[in-house]
Design a protein around this motif. Structure first.
Motif, PDB file in Angstrom:
ATOM      1  N   GLU A 145      20.399  94.406 -31.435  1.00 37.11           N
ATOM      2  CA  GLU A 145      21.622  93.788 -30.924  1.00 37.11           C
ATOM      3  C   GLU A 145      22.146  92.730 -31.899  1.00 37.11           C
ATOM      4  O   GLU A 145      23.340  92.684 -32.210  1.00 37.11           O
ATOM      5  N   ALA A 146      21.237  91.884 -32.393  1.00 32.71           N
ATOM      6  CA  ALA A 146      21.633  90.841 -33.337  1.00 32.71           C
ATOM      7  C   ALA A 146      22.083  91.455 -34.669  1.00 32.71           C
ATOM      8  O   ALA A 146      23.038  90.982 -35.290  1.00 32.71           O
TER       9      ALA A 146
ATOM     10  N   GLU B  75      14.870  95.810 -29.462  1.00 32.64           N
ATOM     11  CA  GLU B  75      16.208  95.922 -28.881  1.00 32.64           C
ATOM     12  C   GLU B  75      17.017  94.658 -29.128  1.00 32.64           C
ATOM     13  O   GLU B  75      18.210  94.725 -29.437  1.00 32.64           O
ATOM     14  N   ARG B  76      16.356  93.514 -29.023  1.00 34.62           N
ATOM     15  CA  ARG B  76      17.043  92.246 -29.299  1.00 34.62           C
ATOM     16  C   ARG B  76      17.428  92.130 -30.766  1.00 34.62           C
ATOM     17  O   ARG B  76      18.520  91.668 -31.102  1.00 34.62           O
ATOM     18  N   GLU B  77      16.540  92.568 -31.646  1.00 32.80           N
ATOM     19  CA  GLU B  77      16.847  92.523 -33.068  1.00 32.80           C
ATOM     20  C   GLU B  77      17.986  93.488 -33.404  1.00 32.80           C
ATOM     21  O   GLU B  77      18.867  93.168 -34.200  1.00 32.80           O
TER      22      GLU B  77
ATOM     23  N   THR C   7      17.579  84.098 -32.938  1.00 29.20           N
ATOM     24  CA  THR C   7      17.911  84.885 -31.760  1.00 29.20           C
ATOM     25  C   THR C   7      17.119  84.331 -30.587  1.00 29.20           C
ATOM     26  O   THR C   7      15.906  84.249 -30.641  1.00 29.20           O
TER      27      THR C   7
ATOM     28  N   TYR D  72      11.161  95.657 -26.463  1.00 32.32           N
ATOM     29  CA  TYR D  72      12.101  94.613 -26.056  1.00 32.32           C
ATOM     30  C   TYR D  72      12.553  93.783 -27.265  1.00 32.32           C
ATOM     31  O   TYR D  72      13.744  93.513 -27.449  1.00 32.32           O
ATOM     32  N   LEU D  73      11.604  93.388 -28.098  1.00 34.65           N
ATOM     33  CA  LEU D  73      11.939  92.604 -29.280  1.00 34.65           C
ATOM     34  C   LEU D  73      12.799  93.405 -30.252  1.00 34.65           C
ATOM     35  O   LEU D  73      13.738  92.873 -30.858  1.00 34.65           O
TER      36      LEU D  73
ATOM     37  N   SER E 249       9.491  85.329 -21.360  1.00 30.18           N
ATOM     38  CA  SER E 249       8.750  86.521 -20.983  1.00 30.18           C
ATOM     39  C   SER E 249       7.496  86.104 -20.236  1.00 30.18           C
ATOM     40  O   SER E 249       7.038  84.970 -20.340  1.00 30.18           O
TER      41      SER E 249
ATOM     42  N   PHE F 151      15.417  84.582 -27.107  1.00 33.15           N
ATOM     43  CA  PHE F 151      14.898  85.577 -26.191  1.00 33.15           C
ATOM     44  C   PHE F 151      14.669  84.944 -24.832  1.00 33.15           C
ATOM     45  O   PHE F 151      14.166  83.816 -24.737  1.00 33.15           O
TER      46      PHE F 151
END
Length: 263
Positions: free
Chosen positions: A93-94, A89-91, A12, A86-87, A17, A14
């Protein structure tokens, strides 16, 4: 027992940052375990549920557990909680993309979670952060995701050595890999890793999977013990050059044949 598998079947990406928030993910092995001694929090095993996750709230709790397990942060880090969110939320989503069948190269992906009621682990020996960040509500009951993994029906995982079985036409239907396996450090040595692997075998059998694989770091003896006690056997090693190129410990590939499933 801490980290049992790599974070993503596909990397993923990112966005960059701020330097004050940037955390370098440690070299990820497909199956990691911590061997240090620590206190063990016991719970009523009859309250444990190991099942495929579907609700967004449960997937969010699983994503938070993965961030707690696969990333290492300095406690003094500026904006730590915002960065962890934030991390996660990205996980999430994936994860939703994978489970929803939208990830190219994967026929099916399931997020399998081990959960217990919040009341079973809420105590001074278990951090408030673990209970709050990995909590979700199921039919009015607060539960906590204490272990998680992905079962991936696919020919191969990106950046990983590929299994040999089955061969030829049909391999994309009958081969699967475990990934993202982790157990909350507060509940190590409660058999949660074994329970997750056992459930993944049952789901794989339902899917018609004949050959199940997992990648493990060559020097990770606790992880190898877990999988070999679960019936996995050695198949092959990752080339040393590949591990150096990807800046991670070299891995081995373990195989398990699902009983009663034939191509």
């Amino acid at each position: 027992m801490a980290l049992l598998s790599s974070p993503h079947p596909l990397p993923t990406q990112f966005p960059a940052s701020p330097a004050s928030l940037r955390v370098r993910r440690p070299p990820i092995t497909a199956c990691q375990l911590c061997t240090h001694k620590q206190s063990v929090r016991q719970f009523d095993q009859s309250t444990l549920t190991v099942a495929e996750g579907s609700s967004e709230s449960e997937l969010w709790a699983a994503a938070c557990l993965r961030v707690r397990s696969f990333y290492h942060f300095k406690p003094s880090m500026f904006g730590l909680q915002d960065h962890r969110r934030y991390l996660a939320e990205r996980e999430l989503e994936a994860m939703k993309e994978r489970v929803g069948g939208k990830r190219k190269g994967f026929r099916k992906v399931s997020c399998i979670n081990a959960t217990v009621p919040l009341s079973q682990i809420s105590s001074p020996s278990v951090s408030d952060d673990f209970c709050s960040s990995c909590k979700f509500n199921n039919n009015g009951e607060d539960r906590v995701v204490v272990g998680t993994l992905d079962l991936n029906q696919c020919v191969s995982l990106p950046d990983e050595i590929t299994g040999n079985r089955p061969e030829g036409i049909g391999a994309d239907f009958a081969r699967a890999y475990l990934s993202n396996v982790c157990v909350g450090k507060e509940l190590h040595r409660n058999g949660l890793g074994y329970a997750l692997v056992a459930k993944s075998k049952l789901v794989a059998q339902e899917w018609g999977i004949s050959d199940l694989y997992v990648h493990v770091a060559v020097d990770n003896e606790p992880a190898k013990k877990l999988y070999m006690k679960s019936g996995f056997v050695y198949e092959k090693d990752e080339p040393a050059w590949q591990a150096r190129f990807l800046d991670r410990p070299r891995r081995i590939l373990l195989w398990f044949g699902i009983p009663g499933v034939q191509l």
